[in-house]
Scaffold this active site. Structure first.
Site, PDB file in Angstrom:
ATOM      1  N   TYR A 190      18.047  52.613  29.630  1.00  0.00           N
ATOM      2  CA  TYR A 190      18.640  53.940  29.430  1.00  0.00           C
ATOM      3  C   TYR A 190      19.643  54.223  30.542  1.00  0.00           C
ATOM      4  O   TYR A 190      19.498  53.723  31.660  1.00  0.00           O
ATOM      5  CB  TYR A 190      17.574  55.044  29.382  1.00  0.00           C
ATOM      6  CG  TYR A 190      16.560  55.007  30.495  1.00  0.00           C
ATOM      7  CD1 TYR A 190      15.353  54.331  30.334  1.00  0.00           C
ATOM      8  CD2 TYR A 190      16.795  55.650  31.713  1.00  0.00           C
ATOM      9  CE1 TYR A 190      14.416  54.291  31.349  1.00  0.00           C
ATOM     10  CE2 TYR A 190      15.852  55.619  32.729  1.00  0.00           C
ATOM     11  CZ  TYR A 190      14.668  54.933  32.544  1.00  0.00           C
ATOM     12  OH  TYR A 190      13.735  54.883  33.551  1.00  0.00           O
ATOM     13  N   ARG A 209      15.707  57.585  40.758  1.00  0.00           N
ATOM     14  CA  ARG A 209      14.620  58.190  41.532  1.00  0.00           C
ATOM     15  C   ARG A 209      15.119  58.711  42.882  1.00  0.00           C
ATOM     16  O   ARG A 209      14.739  59.792  43.327  1.00  0.00           O
ATOM     17  CB  ARG A 209      13.531  57.140  41.747  1.00  0.00           C
ATOM     18  CG  ARG A 209      12.302  57.644  42.452  1.00  0.00           C
ATOM     19  CD  ARG A 209      11.452  56.474  42.862  1.00  0.00           C
ATOM     20  NE  ARG A 209      10.766  55.896  41.732  1.00  0.00           N
ATOM     21  CZ  ARG A 209       9.495  56.177  41.429  1.00  0.00           C
ATOM     22  NH1 ARG A 209       8.807  57.002  42.160  1.00  0.00           N
ATOM     23  NH2 ARG A 209       8.926  55.607  40.401  1.00  0.00           N
TER      24      ARG A 209
HETATM   25  C1  FAD Z   1       7.624  50.647  37.140  1.00  0.00           C
HETATM   26  C2  FAD Z   1       7.426  52.131  37.028  1.00  0.00           C
HETATM   27  C3  FAD Z   1       8.242  52.871  36.180  1.00  0.00           C
HETATM   28  C4  FAD Z   1       8.050  54.251  36.055  1.00  0.00           C
HETATM   29  N1  FAD Z   1       8.852  54.946  35.209  1.00  0.00           N
HETATM   30  C5  FAD Z   1       8.668  56.267  35.046  1.00  0.00           C
HETATM   31  C6  FAD Z   1       9.510  57.017  34.180  1.00  0.00           C
HETATM   32  O1  FAD Z   1      10.432  56.482  33.545  1.00  0.00           O
HETATM   33  N2  FAD Z   1       9.289  58.363  34.060  1.00  0.00           N
HETATM   34  C7  FAD Z   1       8.276  58.991  34.753  1.00  0.00           C
HETATM   35  O2  FAD Z   1       8.111  60.214  34.602  1.00  0.00           O
HETATM   36  N3  FAD Z   1       7.472  58.313  35.596  1.00  0.00           N
HETATM   37  C8  FAD Z   1       7.642  56.976  35.766  1.00  0.00           C
HETATM   38  N4  FAD Z   1       6.849  56.291  36.633  1.00  0.00           N
HETATM   39  C9  FAD Z   1       5.787  57.029  37.354  1.00  0.00           C
HETATM   40  C10 FAD Z   1       6.344  57.913  38.475  1.00  0.00           C
HETATM   41  O3  FAD Z   1       7.100  57.117  39.366  1.00  0.00           O
HETATM   42  C11 FAD Z   1       5.186  58.581  39.234  1.00  0.00           C
HETATM   43  O4  FAD Z   1       4.312  59.195  38.314  1.00  0.00           O
HETATM   44  C12 FAD Z   1       5.685  59.646  40.211  1.00  0.00           C
HETATM   45  O5  FAD Z   1       6.580  59.079  41.137  1.00  0.00           O
HETATM   46  C13 FAD Z   1       4.482  60.250  40.951  1.00  0.00           C
HETATM   47  O6  FAD Z   1       4.889  60.948  42.068  1.00  0.00           O
HETATM   48  P1  FAD Z   1       3.862  61.230  43.269  1.00  0.00           P
HETATM   49  O7  FAD Z   1       4.573  62.167  44.166  1.00  0.00           O
HETATM   50  O8  FAD Z   1       2.535  61.596  42.735  1.00  0.00           O
HETATM   51  O9  FAD Z   1       3.660  59.825  43.996  1.00  0.00           O
HETATM   52  P2  FAD Z   1       4.708  58.993  44.851  1.00  0.00           P
HETATM   53  O10 FAD Z   1       6.082  59.163  44.326  1.00  0.00           O
HETATM   54  O11 FAD Z   1       4.141  57.618  44.956  1.00  0.00           O
HETATM   55  O12 FAD Z   1       4.689  59.674  46.301  1.00  0.00           O
HETATM   56  C14 FAD Z   1       3.596  59.552  47.176  1.00  0.00           C
HETATM   57  C15 FAD Z   1       4.089  59.801  48.595  1.00  0.00           C
HETATM   58  O13 FAD Z   1       2.953  59.841  49.454  1.00  0.00           O
HETATM   59  C16 FAD Z   1       3.232  59.130  50.645  1.00  0.00           C
HETATM   60  N5  FAD Z   1       1.947  58.675  51.193  1.00  0.00           N
HETATM   61  C17 FAD Z   1       1.115  57.743  50.672  1.00  0.00           C
HETATM   62  N6  FAD Z   1       0.015  57.616  51.436  1.00  0.00           N
HETATM   63  C18 FAD Z   1       0.151  58.493  52.465  1.00  0.00           C
HETATM   64  C19 FAD Z   1      -0.667  58.830  53.589  1.00  0.00           C
HETATM   65  N7  FAD Z   1      -1.856  58.237  53.821  1.00  0.00           N
HETATM   66  N8  FAD Z   1      -0.216  59.774  54.454  1.00  0.00           N
HETATM   67  C20 FAD Z   1       0.992  60.392  54.242  1.00  0.00           C
HETATM   68  N9  FAD Z   1       1.798  60.101  53.195  1.00  0.00           N
HETATM   69  C21 FAD Z   1       1.380  59.170  52.315  1.00  0.00           C
HETATM   70  C22 FAD Z   1       4.160  58.004  50.206  1.00  0.00           C
HETATM   71  O14 FAD Z   1       4.947  57.521  51.289  1.00  0.00           O
HETATM   72  C23 FAD Z   1       4.999  58.697  49.125  1.00  0.00           C
HETATM   73  O15 FAD Z   1       6.172  59.273  49.659  1.00  0.00           O
HETATM   74  C24 FAD Z   1       7.023  54.909  36.790  1.00  0.00           C
HETATM   75  C25 FAD Z   1       6.209  54.169  37.657  1.00  0.00           C
HETATM   76  C26 FAD Z   1       6.407  52.798  37.775  1.00  0.00           C
HETATM   77  C27 FAD Z   1       5.519  52.022  38.705  1.00  0.00           C
END
Ligand code: FAD
Length: 393
Positions: free
Chosen positions: A215, A105
């Site tokens: 993996y 990641r």
């Molecule tokens: C155990 C686990 C395993 C996973 N394995 C996989 C996998 O193998 N393959 C896959 O595709 N997905 C996987 N996922 C899911 C994947 O990690 C997420 O779907 C993906 O990271 C979503 O990205 P995002 O940008 O929406 O959220 P996030 O990556 O959570 O990013 C959100 C961002 O918003 C910021 N933020 C939060 N609140 C605020 C605020 N109030 N103000 C300003 N900034 C804020 C945070 O700091 C963060 O940087 C897994 C998840 C988990 C928990």
């Protein structure tokens, strides 16, 4: 068009890159002072890999990730018998054009950050409020020393993840988090220490009440290994609590020796409670839209969190680029209409997999095993074969 993105995770950064590709500059704000990610693996399916290539990131992604070399078996816990195979290796290239990759990641997030001009990403600013008066939107941001800042924008994208402040404002109680009753134990094992069978491709081991997945990632130098166990709702351990793999052998008594070999090779790791949300009734309101986990946080049993987030990003960028600044709400409604049914379907399928993977041995498990070879292939077609930019909206 003035575009503010709340959250510089995978979703926020991918959206900024997709907008940049279409000539739109977004400003990205994140509450974290330093955009440092935990080292953990992600499996990235063919649908997401295709979009990374569309965004001009394909070569860089290939340099930091690992192409899964074979199809991905789902194995039985006791004897390792293959129940079904996910088309993720050569079969995926034949069927979908791209194989599935494993990536760290942190490597993916660094690659995305490097693809944006540094002055577009603003760490250390937490979103604490949001207003939309119809003519423009305002985001209230608070810095690390409590200083308040206000940003005006034509559109605000809530890409702030599972604990989204933007989704909470939009949906209140409907945005609540569900405890999955599961804990994920995550380990990164240097490939030279990992057993040979774990160094080539994704494998899942299914058993009563628990499962394991492993993996290779990072050019094959590291094996990502995750064990899923029932978790007590009142477990006092904080998210990311340290754990040693040797403490897990007893949880897998009677499981195949390969599982124990992998546990013996793994060292220190971390333990995470798992949450998810029910599908939200909508992703947009006026000039504000949700994206990624903020819109459709799902259990990670299909490895589609990033895939669905990448699909959101490219579709939203297209809708905004083709829309008119005077009618941002219409562009956002179009984005929602194009994306919400598919993402909700994947969200619900992921939840179903949690139940099916953990079935106790018996008639229901035998019915699952009989149906899976076809079901898993059909589902892969649905997940990996989809191109959200394929048909002009
Ligand atoms: C155990 C686990 C395993 C996973 N394995 C996989 C996998 O193998 N393959 C896959 O595709 N997905 C996987 N996922 C899911 C994947 O990690 C997420 O779907 C993906 O990271 C979503 O990205 P995002 O940008 O929406 O959220 P996030 O990556 O959570 O990013 C959100 C961002 O918003 C910021 N933020 C939060 N609140 C605020 C605020 N109030 N103000 C300003 N900034 C804020 C945070 O700091 C963060 O940087 C897994 C998840 C988990 C928990």
């Amino acid at each position: 068009m003035r575009i503010a993105i709340v959250g510089a995770g995978i979703g926020g950064l991918l959206t900024a890159i997709a907008l940049q590709q279409r000539g739109l500059a977004a400003q990205v704000y994140d509450r974290a002072a330093e955009l440092r990610e935990i080292g953990a693996g992600l499996i990235i399916g063919s649908n997401a890999v295709r979009l990374l290539w569309c965004l001009g990131l394909g070569e860089r992604f290939e340099r930091v990730s690992f192409v899964q070399e074979a199809e991905g078996p789902l194995r039985r816990w006791q004897n390792g018998a293959v129940v079904a195979e996910k088309p993720i290796g050569r079969a995926a290239v034949r069927r979908y054009g791209y194989a599935t990759h494993g990536v760290c990641r942190a490597d993916l997030q660094r690659l995305l950050l490097d693809a944006l001009p540094p002055d577009r990403v603003h760490p250390g600013l937490r979103c604490e409020g949001l207003r939309d008066d119809g003519r423009e939107a305002e985001v209230d941001l608070v810095d690390r020393s409590g200083g308040r800042h206000r940003v005006r924008a034509d559109v605000v994208i809530g890409a702030d993840g599972l604990h989204s402040a933007v989704a909470a404002r939009m949906h209140g109680e409907a945005n609540r988090l569900n405890q999955a009753g599961q804990r994920a134990f995550r380990f990164l094992v240097p490939a030279r220490r990992a057993p040979e069978f774990a160094r080539h491709s994704y494998t899942a081991w299914l058993g009563p009440g628990r499962h394991l997945v492993h993996y290779p990632i990072r050019r094959g130098e590291v094996v990502n290994f995750m064990a899923w166990l029932p978790g007590e709702r009142d477990d006092p351990r904080p998210p990311g609590a340290p754990v040693h793999a040797r403490t897990l052998h007893a949880e897998f008594t009677g499981w195949h020796e390969d599982v124990h070999d992998l546990l013996a090779a793994a060292g220190d790791g971390s333990c995470w409670p798992i949450f998810h949300k029910d599908p939200l009734p909508g992703w947009t309101a006026g000039r504000v839209a949700l994206l990624g986990d903020a819109a459709h946080s799902m259990l990670p049993f299909l490895g589609q969190g990033v895939g669905q987030t990448a699909e959101d990003a490219v579709v939203l960028a297209r809708c905004l680029a083709e829309g008119h600044v005077a009618d941002v709400p219409a562009a956002l409604r179009r984005y929602e209409a194009l994306r919400i049914d598919r993402a909700t379907d994947v969200q619900l399928r992921s939840r179903e997999r949690c139940y099916e993977f953990h079935l106790p041995d018996g008639p229901e498990q035998r019915a699952r095993d009989a149906a899976y070879p076809l079901e898993v292939r059909q589902e892969a077609d649905l997940l990996y074969g989809h191109d959200p930019l394929g048909d002009p909206p």
